[in-house]
Design an enzyme around this catalytic site. Structure first.
Site, PDB file in Angstrom:
ATOM      1  N   PHE A 142       0.850  -1.218   0.197  1.00  0.00           N
ATOM      2  CA  PHE A 142       0.357   0.007   0.139  1.00  0.00           C
ATOM      3  C   PHE A 142       0.797   1.443   0.262  1.00  0.00           C
ATOM      4  CE2 PHE A 142      -3.142  -2.867   1.476  1.00  0.00           C
ATOM      5  CZ  PHE A 142      -4.488  -2.840   1.155  1.00  0.00           C
ATOM      6  N   SER A 187      12.189  -9.276   1.276  1.00  0.00           N
ATOM      7  CA  SER A 187      12.540  -7.978   1.113  1.00  0.00           C
ATOM      8  C   SER A 187      13.524  -7.254   2.883  1.00  0.00           C
ATOM      9  CB  SER A 187      11.398  -6.864   1.731  1.00  0.00           C
ATOM     10  OG  SER A 187      12.111  -5.437   1.398  1.00  0.00           O
ATOM     11  N   TYR A 241       2.917  -3.756   5.805  1.00  0.00           N
ATOM     12  CA  TYR A 241       3.674  -4.735   4.332  1.00  0.00           C
ATOM     13  C   TYR A 241       5.026  -5.229   4.825  1.00  0.00           C
ATOM     14  CZ  TYR A 241       7.091  -4.623   0.334  1.00  0.00           C
ATOM     15  OH  TYR A 241       8.329  -5.164   0.171  1.00  0.00           O
ATOM     16  N   THR A 279      10.433   1.087  -9.452  1.00  0.00           N
ATOM     17  CA  THR A 279       9.404   0.663  -9.873  1.00  0.00           C
ATOM     18  C   THR A 279       8.378   1.315  -9.099  1.00  0.00           C
ATOM     19  OG1 THR A 279       8.935  -1.085  -7.828  1.00  0.00           O
ATOM     20  CG2 THR A 279      10.477  -1.821  -9.265  1.00  0.00           C
TER      21      THR A 279
HETATM   22  P1  NDP Z   1       6.058  -3.844  -8.656  1.00  0.00           P
HETATM   23  O1  NDP Z   1       4.457  -2.905  -7.897  1.00  0.00           O
HETATM   24  O2  NDP Z   1       6.334  -3.400  -9.826  1.00  0.00           O
HETATM   25  O3  NDP Z   1       5.174  -5.456  -9.484  1.00  0.00           O
HETATM   26  C1  NDP Z   1       5.000  -6.139  -9.312  1.00  0.00           C
HETATM   27  C2  NDP Z   1       4.603  -7.370  -9.035  1.00  0.00           C
HETATM   28  O4  NDP Z   1       3.295  -8.433  -8.485  1.00  0.00           O
HETATM   29  C3  NDP Z   1       3.711  -6.747 -10.232  1.00  0.00           C
HETATM   30  O5  NDP Z   1       3.932  -8.008 -11.463  1.00  0.00           O
HETATM   31  C4  NDP Z   1       1.764  -7.605  -9.729  1.00  0.00           C
HETATM   32  O6  NDP Z   1       1.156  -7.746 -11.317  1.00  0.00           O
HETATM   33  C5  NDP Z   1       2.388  -8.969  -9.483  1.00  0.00           C
HETATM   34  N1  NDP Z   1       0.976  -8.982  -8.692  1.00  0.00           N
HETATM   35  C6  NDP Z   1      -0.241  -8.781  -7.453  1.00  0.00           C
HETATM   36  N2  NDP Z   1      -0.654  -9.275  -7.342  1.00  0.00           N
HETATM   37  C7  NDP Z   1       0.116 -10.238  -7.399  1.00  0.00           C
HETATM   38  C8  NDP Z   1      -1.074 -11.035  -7.378  1.00  0.00           C
HETATM   39  N3  NDP Z   1      -2.572 -11.633  -6.964  1.00  0.00           N
HETATM   40  N4  NDP Z   1      -0.867 -12.416  -8.601  1.00  0.00           N
HETATM   41  C9  NDP Z   1      -0.075 -12.019  -9.337  1.00  0.00           C
HETATM   42  N5  NDP Z   1       0.808 -11.159  -9.340  1.00  0.00           N
HETATM   43  C10 NDP Z   1       0.764 -10.543  -8.403  1.00  0.00           C
HETATM   44  O7  NDP Z   1       6.532  -4.589  -7.400  1.00  0.00           O
HETATM   45  P2  NDP Z   1       8.223  -4.349  -7.154  1.00  0.00           P
HETATM   46  O8  NDP Z   1       8.273  -4.704  -8.854  1.00  0.00           O
HETATM   47  O9  NDP Z   1       8.885  -3.420  -6.616  1.00  0.00           O
HETATM   48  O10 NDP Z   1       8.585  -5.561  -6.434  1.00  0.00           O
HETATM   49  C11 NDP Z   1       8.623  -6.710  -6.389  1.00  0.00           C
HETATM   50  C12 NDP Z   1       8.911  -8.549  -5.728  1.00  0.00           C
HETATM   51  O11 NDP Z   1      10.029  -7.315  -5.090  1.00  0.00           O
HETATM   52  C13 NDP Z   1       7.387  -7.730  -4.539  1.00  0.00           C
HETATM   53  O12 NDP Z   1       7.526  -8.998  -4.180  1.00  0.00           O
HETATM   54  C14 NDP Z   1       7.668  -6.520  -3.341  1.00  0.00           C
HETATM   55  O13 NDP Z   1       7.738  -6.861  -2.354  1.00  0.00           O
HETATM   56  C15 NDP Z   1      10.143  -6.905  -3.573  1.00  0.00           C
HETATM   57  N6  NDP Z   1      10.255  -5.841  -3.446  1.00  0.00           N
HETATM   58  C16 NDP Z   1      10.207  -4.143  -3.921  1.00  0.00           C
HETATM   59  C17 NDP Z   1      11.123  -3.645  -3.441  1.00  0.00           C
HETATM   60  C18 NDP Z   1      11.287  -2.440  -4.305  1.00  0.00           C
HETATM   61  O14 NDP Z   1      12.108  -1.226  -3.985  1.00  0.00           O
HETATM   62  N7  NDP Z   1      10.648  -1.757  -5.462  1.00  0.00           N
HETATM   63  C19 NDP Z   1      11.857  -3.895  -2.182  1.00  0.00           C
HETATM   64  C20 NDP Z   1      11.819  -5.091  -1.393  1.00  0.00           C
HETATM   65  C21 NDP Z   1      11.073  -5.903  -1.860  1.00  0.00           C
HETATM   66  P3  NDP Z   1      -0.337  -6.639 -11.153  1.00  0.00           P
HETATM   67  O15 NDP Z   1       0.846  -5.748 -12.610  1.00  0.00           O
HETATM   68  O16 NDP Z   1      -1.106  -7.345 -12.004  1.00  0.00           O
HETATM   69  O17 NDP Z   1      -0.208  -5.503 -10.587  1.00  0.00           O
END
Ligand code: NDP
Length: 324
Positions: A142, A187, A241, A279
């Protein structure tokens, strides 16, 4: 076989006509197929050779997951399956990667929907027979400006990041092949969050013998407490989160412990931290590019056979971090 027919020449011609390439195969073609990776295999039409294996990446239509698929397409010797909940967004991502000369496959997957997870399992089983690499990247967070109550944020964050990921694992782990690698994207905030919990709650999460049922119970206790605003009183951190990612990290430790006594040899699970990445999730404030963010998740996904470390660890910047 054709020589046993009343008219061997006609039988041979009929056989030729059944082949897409216009002639039936010879012993040499079979031999060349065995050398497929090293030489031309002129009788391989692409339908009779099974691909070597499958690599699945969840939530891969954008962000870190997209970059993980991109890297795996270059490094993994087999099909890479880009999955996500929206067919349209995933197909656009696949088309973009195809423009770059890569050929990922696509399959729909919503990790919140058990029927969708089951469909992916059935597809993978039928198409590949097993999984060599699983990257659990899908996740949600969120925004600070979100108006949902803390209780709702806790329910939804833990529901997707913890329970959804666990459901994917429980459904797909039976398909893991010996030497498979699982990269659970957690994370650095899981580390910050556990340190904000009470000593008693920390001890429960960090108990080296904690079972999956006990972990699920703790996560549910947090969600329930969040509904009444009593989570801090009960020793949990005030970060939905962060708590969801505590669950992902501890889940990975337990999974490795369980797999250590699995008859399939050399399966390695790690929790990993991509760092702070530019991202949509971070509103593009992260300092790493998605390629840099994908580096550690891909590193743990491609650990060589016989790896003993990292194994059941928390990995950041390709380094095992003491967690908690
Ligand atoms: P984004 O929001 O850019 O991408 C998240 C992805 O997860 C999207 O493809 C989204 O799809 C998908 N998603 C969300 N919910 C579901 C679901 N129910 N089923 C299938 N796919 C789903 O995030 P990030 O690339 O930044 O994050 C990727 C991972 O890295 C996450 O787990 C995040 O918690 C973790 N992370 C990220 C950090 C950062 O700095 N960015 C730091 C630490 C960890 P859709 O397009 O449909 O929403």
């Amino acid at each position: 076989m054709c020589s046993l027919e009343p008219d061997p020449k006609k039988a041979l011609k009929d056989c030729d006509n059944t082949q897409i390439l216009g002639n039936i195969g010879e012993g040499r073609d079979v031999a060349m197929a065995c050398l497929y990776l090293a030489a031309d295999a002129p009788f391989v039409t692409g339908t009779n050779l099974n691909v070597s294996g499958g690599a699945e990446v969840t939530g891969a239509n954008k962000g870190i997951g997209y970059a993980v698929v991109q890297a795996l397409c270059k490094q993994f010797d087999g099909d890479v399956l880009l999955t996500g909940r929206s067919e349209e967004r995933c197909k656009a991502a696949v088309a973009e990667l195809q423009k770059q000369g890569m050929s990922p496959k696509y399959h729909q997957l919503d990790i919140d929907d058990q029927a969708s997870i089951n469909k992916l399992r059935d597809f993978v089983k039928e198409q590949y027979g097993g999984i060599d690499v699983l990257v659990n990247n899908a996740g949600i967070a969120f925004k600070q400006s979100a108006t949902e109550s803390f209780g709702e944020q806790a329910r939804v964050s833990c529901g997707t990041n913890f329970t959804g990921t666990l459901n994917v694992c429980n459904t797909l782990f039976p398909l893991l092949r010996p030497h498979a690698r699982v990269s659970n994207v957690s994370s650095f905030v899981s580390q910050m969050t556990i340190s904000k919990c009470s000593k008693e709650i920390q001890e429960k999460f960090k108990n080296p013998s904690i079972t999956m049922d006990q972990l699920k119970g703790l996560m549910q206790q947090f969600i329930d407490a969040a509904q009444t605003g009593s989570h801090q009183k009960q020793g949990f951190a005030d970060w939905s989160y962060g708590m969801s990612k505590v669950g992902v990290t501890v889940m990975s430790f337990i999974q490795q412990r369980e797999l250590n006594s699995d008859p399939r040899e050399d399966i390695v699970v790690n929790a990993c931290d991509p760092g702070y990445v530019d991202t949509d999730m971070t509103s593009h404030k992260g300092t790493k590019t998605v390629e840099q963010g994908a580096d550690t998740p891909v590193y743990v996904a491609m650990l060589p056979p016989g790896t003993t470390s990292p194994k059941g660890d928390f990995v950041s910047d390709r380094t095992i971090k003491k967690w908690g």
